[in-house]
Design a protein around this motif. Structure first.
Motif, mmCIF file in Angstrom:
data_model
loop_
_atom_site.group_PDB
_atom_site.id
_atom_site.type_symbol
_atom_site.label_atom_id
_atom_site.label_comp_id
_atom_site.label_asym_id
_atom_site.label_seq_id
_atom_site.Cartn_x
_atom_site.Cartn_y
_atom_site.Cartn_z
ATOM 1 N N ALA A 187 -33.207 30.749 -26.798
ATOM 2 C CA ALA A 187 -32.478 30.860 -25.434
ATOM 3 C C ALA A 187 -31.031 31.477 -25.725
ATOM 4 O O ALA A 187 -30.184 31.160 -26.811
ATOM 5 N N LYS A 188 -30.667 32.047 -24.531
ATOM 6 C CA LYS A 188 -29.246 32.569 -24.921
ATOM 7 C C LYS A 188 -28.571 32.444 -23.206
ATOM 8 O O LYS A 188 -29.321 32.329 -22.251
ATOM 9 N N ALA A 189 -27.151 32.215 -23.367
ATOM 10 C CA ALA A 189 -26.515 32.067 -21.917
ATOM 11 C C ALA A 189 -25.059 32.074 -22.214
ATOM 12 O O ALA A 189 -24.569 31.898 -23.450
ATOM 13 N N ASN A 190 -24.286 32.436 -21.109
ATOM 14 C CA ASN A 190 -22.769 32.221 -21.335
ATOM 15 C C ASN A 190 -22.537 31.381 -20.142
ATOM 16 O O ASN A 190 -22.790 31.003 -19.262
ATOM 17 N N ILE A 191 -21.790 30.332 -20.827
ATOM 18 C CA ILE A 191 -21.137 29.127 -20.093
ATOM 19 C C ILE A 191 -19.833 29.090 -19.879
ATOM 20 O O ILE A 191 -18.975 29.296 -20.747
ATOM 21 N N ASN A 192 -19.462 28.748 -18.817
ATOM 22 C CA ASN A 192 -18.258 28.658 -18.068
ATOM 23 C C ASN A 192 -17.649 27.430 -18.824
ATOM 24 O O ASN A 192 -18.072 26.336 -18.669
ATOM 25 N N VAL A 193 -16.345 27.400 -19.360
ATOM 26 C CA VAL A 193 -15.763 26.347 -19.897
ATOM 27 C C VAL A 193 -14.625 25.632 -18.955
ATOM 28 O O VAL A 193 -13.662 26.570 -18.564
ATOM 29 N N TRP A 194 -14.840 24.623 -18.798
ATOM 30 C CA TRP A 194 -13.633 23.831 -17.730
ATOM 31 C C TRP A 194 -13.320 22.542 -18.743
ATOM 32 O O TRP A 194 -13.752 22.222 -19.670
ATOM 33 N N ALA A 195 -12.289 21.972 -18.158
ATOM 34 C CA ALA A 195 -11.682 20.482 -18.498
ATOM 35 C C ALA A 195 -11.899 19.407 -17.557
ATOM 36 O O ALA A 195 -10.917 18.837 -16.981
ATOM 37 N N PRO A 196 -13.054 19.033 -17.345
ATOM 38 C CA PRO A 196 -13.381 18.118 -16.152
ATOM 39 C C PRO A 196 -12.675 16.771 -16.534
ATOM 40 O O PRO A 196 -12.889 16.117 -17.584
ATOM 41 N N SER A 205 -18.682 14.339 -19.877
ATOM 42 C CA SER A 205 -19.198 15.225 -19.038
ATOM 43 C C SER A 205 -19.500 16.507 -20.123
ATOM 44 O O SER A 205 -18.601 16.957 -20.968
ATOM 45 N N LEU A 206 -20.486 17.080 -19.880
ATOM 46 C CA LEU A 206 -20.967 18.314 -20.958
ATOM 47 C C LEU A 206 -21.375 19.443 -19.956
ATOM 48 O O LEU A 206 -22.157 19.144 -19.144
ATOM 49 N N SER A 207 -21.563 20.602 -20.605
ATOM 50 C CA SER A 207 -22.667 21.551 -20.518
ATOM 51 C C SER A 207 -23.124 22.225 -21.480
ATOM 52 O O SER A 207 -22.267 22.508 -22.590
ATOM 53 N N MET A 350 -18.352 16.852 -13.234
ATOM 54 C CA MET A 350 -19.075 18.037 -13.874
ATOM 55 C C MET A 350 -18.790 19.163 -13.653
ATOM 56 O O MET A 350 -18.383 19.543 -12.243
ATOM 57 N N GLY A 351 -18.610 20.086 -14.715
ATOM 58 C CA GLY A 351 -18.073 21.402 -14.672
ATOM 59 C C GLY A 351 -16.746 21.399 -14.203
ATOM 60 O O GLY A 351 -15.804 20.984 -14.903
#
Length: 420
Positions: A187-196, A205-207, A350-351
């Protein structure tokens, strides 16, 4: 990047009830060592027991932390040890003793790295120092890390438990997209990174992406990668690049990052478990990371690639039972622990901490979701479904367009007027 008409979200895809079983099976909350989220205040201090505990911790640290050829002090306080590749924890495994990492495999067909960012995405690399060729950077585990853990004996792992069928009692809440009903080889994806914001030490909290096989009993196999904020594991609130694996539903196998013998790292520029920088800003710049997990057709190992073609390493196929063959489900999305501090829903975010409907620049996203088929081809998803098991606290909205392919926005603030 600006938000044009393609950022609008299509209606939420209908949900299959069976997925309730999946979402309850991932990431049990607490170890039986504590029984709840609050540590007792009236424990009797027993010097002999404490001494034995400290001895056990020191022995474990000697096993985890390998002798470095170089040490780097990270701006965030982490210590990064440059360890010879063949001496990393993976090679403590009886089936790997005396071996060295494998050569890179063939990438999936149709994989075109974006070249958007390099591997210099972690705070430790901002020091200007790097690990020499033939070594890998490993975040040093400290005594304080282990003393923070709810169970020091199971530090770096998830607690043993029987997988439950309901989603309301285990304290874990999800907003995820998933595909099932086929054979998946990556699987492949682009994941937006935040600091929740995380409410307390025993929440996270994770993504991430999950590559899953087996039933949802004691034989669950998963491979996981993404970013997480976990004060218990890392002692701070930075988002950190992480991996996880298990072959028995988190009972006795698997661990985070390199905290046991399992994942074989091949990259000397990325430290698994180290803090990510930069992160996305609300109504500001957006930063995402690209992750690809796929099964090498030749040797059967599961490889992890970051960003523009940067190989991180691999999970040897012998670690698994069902995943020796293929995955039966792939899942993408966010997860938090809700320990209900003071009897209310947690305010752990979350996020981005904002709901999906706020869209680009404000809500978190996954984009360019793809899977790898039996012939090592990267292909678009054909049947993405989305589920938020507590939508008044954290929600999700999916869509598809020419620019982002399959994507979704997800996340939320946790406790609010509709989520008491």
């Amino acid at each position: 990047m600006t938000c044009s008409s393609w950022c609008k979200i299509s209606p939420v895809i209908p949900i299959f009830l069976f997925f309730l079983l999946v979402s309850s099976s991932l990431r049990p909350v607490q170890s039986s060592d504590t029984g709840n989220q609050q540590r007792p205040t009236n424990q009797t201090f027993r010097p002999e027991e404490e001494l034995q505990k400290l001895k056990a911790i020191k022995a474990r640290l000697r096993k985890i932390n390998k002798s470095p050829v170089k040490t780097i002090q990270s701006p965030d306080g982490d210590i990064i040890d440059c360890v010879e590749t063949h001496l990393q924890p993976a090679f403590d495994h009886p089936k790997l003793k005396g071996q060295r990492p494998l050569d890179p495999p063939v990438r999936p067909n149709g994989h075109n790295p974006t070249g958007m960012i390099t591997e210099d995405f972690q705070l430790w690399s901002f020091s200007g120092e790097s690990c020499p060729e033939g070594t890998i950077p490993i975040r040093r585990t400290t005594e304080q890390d282990m003393l923070r853990a709810s169970s020091f004996r199971r530090f770096g792992t998830k607690p043993r438990r029987h997988v439950r069928r309901d989603t309301n009692s285990n304290g874990h809440e999800h907003a995820v997209g998933y595909v099932t009903g086929d054979q998946y080889y990556g699987a492949k994806a682009n994941i937006n990174v935040w600091a929740p914001k995380v409410d307390n030490q025993y929440e996270f909290s994770l993504s991430q992406m999950w590559v899953i096989s087996g039933s949802f009993g004691d034989d669950l196999n998963t491979i996981e990668a993404g970013w997480q904020v976990s004060p218990e594991l890392y002692g701070d609130n930075y988002p950190r690049f992480f991996t996880y694996w298990t072959t028995d539903a988190y009972q006795a196998t698997g661990c985070y990052n390199l905290l046991c013998s399992g994942f074989v790292q091949t990259n000397n520029r990325i430290a698994i478990g180290a803090a990510i920088s930069p992160t996305s800003a609300y109504s500001g710049g957006q930063f995402d990371i690209s992750l690809l997990i796929w099964k090498d057709p030749k040797h059967g190992n599961w490889w992890l690639e970051f960003g523009s073609g940067v190989l991180v390493g691999y999970w040897p196929s012998f670690l698994f039972s069902h995943l020796r063959d293929h995955a039966s489900m792939v899942q993408f999305g966010g997860e938090v622990v809700n320990s209900r501090p003071s009897g209310f829903h947690t305010s752990t975010q979350m996020g981005s901490g904002h709901f999906a409907g706020e869209g680009f620049g404000k809500a978190s996203y996954f984009r360019n979701l793809q899977v790898v088929d039996w012939d090592n081809n990267l292909i678009p998803l054909s049947n993405l479904k989305v589920l938020a098991d507590h939508p008044n606290c954290y929600d999700i909205q999916g869509g598809i367009n020419r620019v982002w392919g399959n994507y979704f926005y997800y996340g939320g603030p946790g406790r609010n007027v509709r989520c008491p």
